[in-house]
Design a protein around this motif. Sequence first.
Motif, PDB file in Angstrom:
ATOM      1  N   ARG A 141       8.701   3.153  -6.200  1.00  0.00           N
ATOM      2  CA  ARG A 141       7.645   2.394  -6.873  1.00  0.00           C
ATOM      3  C   ARG A 141       7.642   2.635  -8.367  1.00  0.00           C
ATOM      4  N   THR A 155       0.864  -1.188   0.000  1.00  0.00           N
ATOM      5  CA  THR A 155       0.000   0.000   0.000  1.00  0.00           C
ATOM      6  C   THR A 155       0.895   1.230   0.000  1.00  0.00           C
ATOM      7  N   ALA A 156       0.317   2.390  -0.260  1.00  0.00           N
ATOM      8  CA  ALA A 156       1.092   3.626  -0.370  1.00  0.00           C
ATOM      9  C   ALA A 156       1.882   3.917   0.904  1.00  0.00           C
ATOM     10  N   ASP A 157       1.344   3.588   2.063  1.00  0.00           N
ATOM     11  CA  ASP A 157       2.057   3.879   3.307  1.00  0.00           C
ATOM     12  C   ASP A 157       3.173   2.869   3.602  1.00  0.00           C
ATOM     13  N   GLU A 199       7.192   6.613  -2.425  1.00  0.00           N
ATOM     14  CA  GLU A 199       6.839   6.949  -3.806  1.00  0.00           C
ATOM     15  C   GLU A 199       8.014   6.769  -4.757  1.00  0.00           C
ATOM     16  N   SER A 214       4.996   2.462 -11.587  1.00  0.00           N
ATOM     17  CA  SER A 214       3.593   2.288 -11.935  1.00  0.00           C
ATOM     18  C   SER A 214       3.522   1.180 -12.981  1.00  0.00           C
ATOM     19  N   SER A 225       5.344   1.725   1.075  1.00  0.00           N
ATOM     20  CA  SER A 225       6.377   1.837   0.059  1.00  0.00           C
ATOM     21  C   SER A 225       6.551   3.296  -0.328  1.00  0.00           C
TER      22      SER A 225
END
Length: 126
Positions: A91, A82-84, A88, A93, A86
Amino acid sequence: MKSQLRAGGITKVFISHLHGDHLLGLPGLLCTVSLNTNAEQQPPSCVEVYGPRGLRHFLRVALGLTGSQLLFPYAVHELEPTADQSPEEGRLSPEEKLPNNPSGGKKGRTLQERTEEDPSPGWTEQ
């Protein structure tokens, strides 16, 4: 190194990330579990492997290329952070691809297939 854990008793494996020191022993571990399952012992009904995206593909290729045959089924559960979990900047897309030159422009050699028309060395300096 001794452990009371028997290889034939392993039913779950967790891989934190796809670096070689965490991943490359997995096919061998699964083969060891298979080899340590004897006739009196019931093989695991299923060994569940948890890890990041790409793990399933790695296992299929590694086990396939080595001709490994397991005496039990295995299931790979690919986990998406989830975003919290890893940052930004780390990552990719789904639309992004790794760069063609993963060395970041550092000097090295690129291997190329030799042909009859071009018998030069199979590498070029960068």
